[in-house]
Design a protein around this motif. Structure first.
Motif, PDB file in Angstrom:
ATOM      1  N   HIS A  23     -55.273  46.942  40.951  1.00  0.00           N
ATOM      2  CA  HIS A  23     -55.436  47.969  41.672  1.00  0.00           C
ATOM      3  C   HIS A  23     -56.704  48.338  42.278  1.00  0.00           C
ATOM      4  N   THR A  24     -57.855  48.460  42.479  1.00  0.00           N
ATOM      5  CA  THR A  24     -58.269  49.479  42.577  1.00  0.00           C
ATOM      6  C   THR A  24     -58.106  50.781  43.839  1.00  0.00           C
ATOM      7  N   THR A  25     -59.012  51.574  44.418  1.00  0.00           N
ATOM      8  CA  THR A  25     -59.401  52.428  45.411  1.00  0.00           C
ATOM      9  C   THR A  25     -60.471  51.755  46.270  1.00  0.00           C
ATOM     10  N   THR A  32     -55.482  52.069  40.911  1.00  0.00           N
ATOM     11  CA  THR A  32     -53.548  52.755  40.952  1.00  0.00           C
ATOM     12  C   THR A  32     -52.715  52.037  40.828  1.00  0.00           C
ATOM     13  N   ASP A  33     -52.969  51.340  39.850  1.00  0.00           N
ATOM     14  CA  ASP A  33     -51.854  50.279  39.265  1.00  0.00           C
ATOM     15  C   ASP A  33     -53.137  49.806  38.464  1.00  0.00           C
ATOM     16  N   LEU A  47     -58.681  43.912  42.461  1.00  0.00           N
ATOM     17  CA  LEU A  47     -58.103  43.453  44.121  1.00  0.00           C
ATOM     18  C   LEU A  47     -59.128  45.066  44.523  1.00  0.00           C
ATOM     19  N   ASP A  48     -59.261  44.955  45.647  1.00  0.00           N
ATOM     20  CA  ASP A  48     -59.425  46.143  46.380  1.00  0.00           C
ATOM     21  C   ASP A  48     -58.722  46.321  46.896  1.00  0.00           C
ATOM     22  N   ARG A  49     -59.057  47.727  47.677  1.00  0.00           N
ATOM     23  CA  ARG A  49     -57.598  48.878  48.460  1.00  0.00           C
ATOM     24  C   ARG A  49     -56.649  47.820  49.612  1.00  0.00           C
ATOM     25  N   LYS A  50     -57.359  47.230  50.129  1.00  0.00           N
ATOM     26  CA  LYS A  50     -56.823  45.919  50.931  1.00  0.00           C
ATOM     27  C   LYS A  50     -55.940  44.844  49.959  1.00  0.00           C
ATOM     28  N   GLY A  51     -55.718  44.607  49.019  1.00  0.00           N
ATOM     29  CA  GLY A  51     -55.373  43.731  48.108  1.00  0.00           C
ATOM     30  C   GLY A  51     -56.211  42.329  47.721  1.00  0.00           C
ATOM     31  N   SER A  55     -50.849  41.156  34.789  1.00  0.00           N
ATOM     32  CA  SER A  55     -50.929  41.572  36.404  1.00  0.00           C
ATOM     33  C   SER A  55     -52.481  42.123  36.808  1.00  0.00           C
TER      34      SER A  55
END
Length: 628
Positions: free
Chosen positions: A324-326, A522-523, A155-159, A321
């Motif tokens: 999640h990226t920035t 980030t996760d 995912l990008d930073r907006k999910g 899972s």
């Protein structure tokens, strides 16, 4: 030796220990001998010996024991006798069964019973399917139902997912409709290279009334082999949509493929059709988080009604899972367009100055790799490294307006330097030389700046910092500064190697006043979902001296307003930045290092034009405004 083979060997060793125990405890000619011989024969695969200890038809019993192993795709059976009770001609034995369902699958344990009675003076196990399991009845069979969880997205930073849908083609069979499963598997194996025995085991252990996926093809492979597969009686192929194709940045997100025979060999375990494997980028690094979690059930199936009874169910020991990226999709597309629009090969890395989070990683396809070059490449810094010299200049009490000649050539401590572009006026100031990247002027500062101060300043800006990312990355390296010549080369960036990522972080440090290590994911916090340990500690942020930051901001704003970085100018917040030239393998490179607002960038282009990097940066900074 595979995991399955190891477990089979372990079971055989356990039997060696078990058989003497049984024979030692049950020596008298009684029901005990029948129990022992039956369980030992079943455990070792000597089904004929086991069948002789029952009152059933030996062929029927032998086949039932053989089928149980096939229907469960079991690596081994192990039994422990837990008790015998009864009097006269009726006895019942209790046993504990452990069935190894194979590599990466659970151990199935259950309690069974063996009813015995005397037949012509000999103790026999009273045969029925319930001997195999108390809930197995006449006209039923075992099966193993395996349900893998779908692959999770990156995912990008907006999910939002950084993958687009791709079509896979799944070849399946319905076991009950096959006239000759062995022949079907043999033909599939010859076409695809998948082991015939594993294909057959999958069919035999599956529910007979529903499609069993055997092989998955990508678009190209299906175009090559699809007609051959579909020509096999009983095999059907079904298109299946999965979010697999990486969106930009494709080399950071990474590629995914269907399971291949080669991957089965590499990964081991019962990889199943429909499952996917990350081959590069974050898809590969986080493979264990993104997929591989499977729900398994042992069931019985009524062969007339196809009714199913669940005997045991195992939930996954871990859940899949998303990652999640920035990464910012808008910045990424703008970066891609900025590089594409110039026609010059290059790279651009954008980070959020206030956090160190990576927003975009772009590179020219076929020339530079986003991971190996933009994040982990080792390139000479050129005069962009002069950013590290400012603190030393302040300590030396040099005035930014002090005049400093910019000749076309200069020698410092025996090291010679040449100015690539035109000199910055007849008697330019220090600030003007910095703004134009005059290497001959900047190199002359080596006699003003202590080597220890320059080394310490470089460390403050993260050079050689021990930060880590889930992908390959490089924080920079700097040779020891033992002479004026070495210090001059460092200021000119000739004996310093950096990556575009590390220089974007340098720009972010000037913009925010604090250097921060990069963040891409980030996760999850760890690469291995089975490890509960805390993630490795990253370097602490480093606050840059206020006067140094103030001076650098003035210098770098001048680079865009009146220096060689004019092409980076854009509407909105003031753009700050400088250009620099470097050479790698005798090929010219052009840097831009700077920021606008909270977005810091480093651009490196393969160009003789010193302003090529600034031009890319300008298109990037102007991108949102151009769209408006």
């Amino acid at each position: 030796m595979t995991g399955k083979a190891r477990r089979t060997a372990a079971a055989a060793l356990a039997l060696v220990a078990m058989a003497p125990m049984l024979s030692g405890c049950l020596e008298e000619p009684s029901a005990h001998e029948a129990v022992r011989d039956f369980l030992v024969g079943w455990q070792t695969g000597d089904y004929a010996a086991a069948a002789q200890r029952t009152d059933g038809d030996e062929k029927v019993v032998r086949k039932a024991l053989e089928d149980a192993k096939l229907q469960l795709d079991a690596a081994s059976f192990r039994f422990n006798l837990t008790g015998i009770r009864g009097t006269g001609e009726q006895v019942e034995a209790d046993f504990r069964a452990e069935v190894d369902l194979g590599e990466n699958n659970p151990l199935w344990e259950y309690d069974g019973k063996l009813p015995l009675h005397l037949v012509d003076g000999s103790w026999k196990v009273r045969w029925s399917p319930a001997v195999l399991h108390p809930q197995l009845h006449e006209g039923q069979r075992f099966a193993v139902d395996v349900t893998p969880q779908e692959r999770q997205p990156i995912l990008d930073r907006k999910g939002e997912a950084l993958q687009e849908e791709a079509t896979l083609y799944v070849a399946s069979v319905i076991p009950a409709t096959l006239k000759n499963a062995e022949e079907v598997c043999e033909r599939i194996s010859k076409i695809t290279g998948f082991p015939q025995d594993r294909l057959l085991s999958r069919i035999r252990s599956a529910r007979p009334d529903i499609p069993v996926p055997l092989v998955t093809f990508g678009r190209v492979k299906f175009a090559q082999l699809g007609k051959q597969i579909e020509a096999i009686p009983g095999v059907t192929t079904t298109p299946q949509q999965q979010s697999l194709n990486p969106d930009s940045p494709t080399q950071i997100v990474g590629s995914v493929t269907a399971v291949t025979p080669e991957l089965v060999q590499q990964l081991g375990g019962p990889q199943r059709a429909g499952e996917t494997v990350g081959r590069t980028g974050l898809q590969k690094v986080y493979q264990e988080h993104l997929t591989g979690s499977t729900e398994t059930s042992v069931i019985t199936v009524d062969l007339k009604t196809m009714a199913v009874t669940e005997l045991k169910k195992w939930k996954p020991d871990r859940s899949t899972s998303p990652v999640h990226t920035t990464l910012d999709r808008t910045d990424q597309r703008t970066a891609d367009a900025a590089l594409f629009g110039g026609g010059v090969p290059g790279m651009l890395v954008a980070v959020q100055a206030s956090t160190g989070e990576v927003l975009a990683v772009a590179s020219t396809k076929g020339k530079y790799d986003q991971e190996k070059d933009a994040l982990a490449g080792r390139f000479p810094a050129g005069s962009a490294f002069s950013i590290m010299s400012v603190e030393g200049l302040i300590k030396a009490q040099m005035n930014p307006k002090q005049k400093l000649a910019c000749p076309s050539e200069r020698s410092v401590g025996g090291a010679r330097f040449r100015q690539a572009g035109p000199p910055a006026g007849e008697t330019p100031s220090l600030q003007a030389n910095f703004a134009t990247g005059c290497v001959t002027a900047l190199a002359s500062l080596a006699r003003k700046i202590g080597s220890a101060d320059l080394t310490a300043s470089a460390a403050q800006f993260g050079i050689e910092a021990p930060w880590t990312l889930p992908l390959k990355s490089f924080s920079g390296s700097m040779k020891p500064l033992t002479t004026d010549a070495a210090t001059a080369r460092a200021i000119a960036g000739q004996n310093v190697l950096v990556s575009p990522l590390s220089m974007a972080l340098v720009a972010g440090a000037v913009a925010s006043g604090t250097w921060r290590p990069p963040v891409l994911v980030t996760d999850p916090k760890t690469l291995d979902p089975s490890v509960k340990a805390a993630p490795s500690k990253e370097p602490d942020p480093i606050k840059i001296d206020d006067k140094t930051v103030e001076t650098l901001r003035t210098f770098m704003r001048s680079g865009v307003v009146a220096g060689s970085a004019r092409a980076a100018a854009a509407p909105g917040d003031p753009v700050h930045g400088i250009t620099a030239v470097a050479t790698r393998d005798r090929k010219p490179l052009a840097w831009f290092v700077g920021w606008q607002g909270d977005v810091a960038v480093a651009v490196l282009t393969a160009s003789e034009d010193p302003t090529a990097g600034a031009a890319v940066a300008g298109r990037f900074f102007r991108g949102p405004h151009d769209k408006l």
